[in-house]
Design a protein around this motif. Structure first.
Motif, short mmCIF file in Angstrom:
data_model
loop_
_atom_site.label_atom_id
_atom_site.label_comp_id
_atom_site.label_asym_id
_atom_site.label_seq_id
_atom_site.Cartn_x
_atom_site.Cartn_y
_atom_site.Cartn_z
N LEU A 181 0.86 -1.18 0.00
CA LEU A 181 0.00 0.00 0.00
C LEU A 181 0.89 1.22 0.00
N ARG A 182 0.47 2.24 -0.74
CA ARG A 182 1.34 3.41 -0.92
C ARG A 182 0.51 4.68 -0.79
N GLY A 183 0.97 5.56 0.06
CA GLY A 183 0.33 6.87 0.22
C GLY A 183 1.21 7.94 -0.40
N CYS A 184 0.57 8.98 -0.88
CA CYS A 184 1.30 10.11 -1.45
C CYS A 184 0.73 11.38 -0.83
N ILE A 185 1.51 12.03 -0.04
CA ILE A 185 1.07 13.24 0.64
C ILE A 185 1.47 14.44 -0.22
N VAL A 186 0.48 15.19 -0.68
CA VAL A 186 0.77 16.35 -1.53
C VAL A 186 0.26 17.66 -0.92
N ASN A 187 -0.59 17.56 0.09
CA ASN A 187 -1.12 18.77 0.72
C ASN A 187 -0.16 19.24 1.80
N PHE A 188 0.32 20.44 1.70
CA PHE A 188 1.29 20.94 2.68
C PHE A 188 0.68 21.10 4.06
N ARG A 189 -0.64 21.04 4.16
CA ARG A 189 -1.31 21.17 5.47
C ARG A 189 -1.46 19.82 6.17
N THR A 190 -1.02 18.74 5.54
CA THR A 190 -1.11 17.43 6.15
C THR A 190 -0.29 17.42 7.44
N SER A 191 -0.92 16.94 8.51
CA SER A 191 -0.26 16.94 9.82
C SER A 191 0.09 15.51 10.25
N LYS A 192 0.86 15.42 11.31
CA LYS A 192 1.17 14.11 11.88
C LYS A 192 -0.11 13.41 12.33
N LYS A 193 -1.05 14.18 12.83
CA LYS A 193 -2.35 13.63 13.23
C LYS A 193 -3.05 12.99 12.04
N ASP A 194 -3.01 13.64 10.89
CA ASP A 194 -3.61 13.08 9.68
C ASP A 194 -2.97 11.74 9.33
N ILE A 195 -1.67 11.67 9.42
CA ILE A 195 -0.95 10.43 9.09
C ILE A 195 -1.33 9.33 10.09
N ARG A 196 -1.40 9.66 11.37
CA ARG A 196 -1.80 8.67 12.38
C ARG A 196 -3.20 8.15 12.09
N GLU A 197 -4.10 9.05 11.68
CA GLU A 197 -5.46 8.64 11.36
C GLU A 197 -5.49 7.69 10.17
N ILE A 198 -4.66 7.95 9.17
CA ILE A 198 -4.57 7.05 8.02
C ILE A 198 -4.15 5.66 8.49
N VAL A 199 -3.14 5.60 9.33
CA VAL A 199 -2.65 4.31 9.84
C VAL A 199 -3.77 3.61 10.61
N GLU A 200 -4.50 4.34 11.45
CA GLU A 200 -5.60 3.75 12.22
C GLU A 200 -6.67 3.18 11.29
N ILE A 201 -7.00 3.90 10.24
CA ILE A 201 -8.01 3.43 9.28
C ILE A 201 -7.52 2.16 8.58
N VAL A 202 -6.27 2.17 8.15
CA VAL A 202 -5.71 1.00 7.46
C VAL A 202 -5.71 -0.21 8.38
N VAL A 203 -5.31 -0.03 9.63
CA VAL A 203 -5.29 -1.15 10.58
C VAL A 203 -6.71 -1.65 10.85
N ARG A 204 -7.63 -0.75 11.08
CA ARG A 204 -9.03 -1.13 11.35
C ARG A 204 -9.62 -1.93 10.19
N GLU A 205 -9.48 -1.40 8.98
CA GLU A 205 -10.05 -2.06 7.82
C GLU A 205 -9.28 -3.35 7.49
N GLY A 206 -7.98 -3.34 7.73
CA GLY A 206 -7.18 -4.54 7.50
C GLY A 206 -7.61 -5.69 8.39
N ARG A 207 -7.94 -5.38 9.63
CA ARG A 207 -8.43 -6.43 10.55
C ARG A 207 -9.75 -7.01 10.05
N LYS A 208 -10.62 -6.15 9.54
CA LYS A 208 -11.91 -6.62 9.01
C LYS A 208 -11.68 -7.55 7.82
#
Length: 71
Positions: free
Chosen positions: A36-63
């Motif tokens: 899986l590959r993410g591409c961050i292009v928005n300069f406003r992307t925060s560490k919180k946004d990245i953590r949320e992406i990881v949480e979503i991937v883990v949650r959906e991956g478990r399902k």
């Protein structure tokens, strides 16, 4: 066998994530592994946004893992 399972899991996970609309990732095949590959292009992307992406991937991956194990 485990590598084949992980490739299947990641491909199904990517499809689910793209359909779900919470996050958009793409894929890459690296040395035969479906990644899986993410591409961050928005300069406003925060560490919180990245953590949320990881949480979503883990949650959906478990399902997806549970669904694949039930087959």
């Amino acid at each position: 066998k485990q590598e084949a399972y992980l490739n299947t899991l990641n491909e199904a996970l990517l499809n689910q994530l793209q359909q779900g609309g919470e996050v958009f990732l793409s894929n890459a095949i690296v040395v035969g592994k479906y990644c899986l590959r993410g591409c961050i292009v928005n300069f406003r992307t925060s560490k919180k946004d990245i953590r949320e992406i990881v949480e979503i991937v883990v949650r959906e991956g478990r399902k997806i893992h549970k669904q694949l194990q039930a087959k």
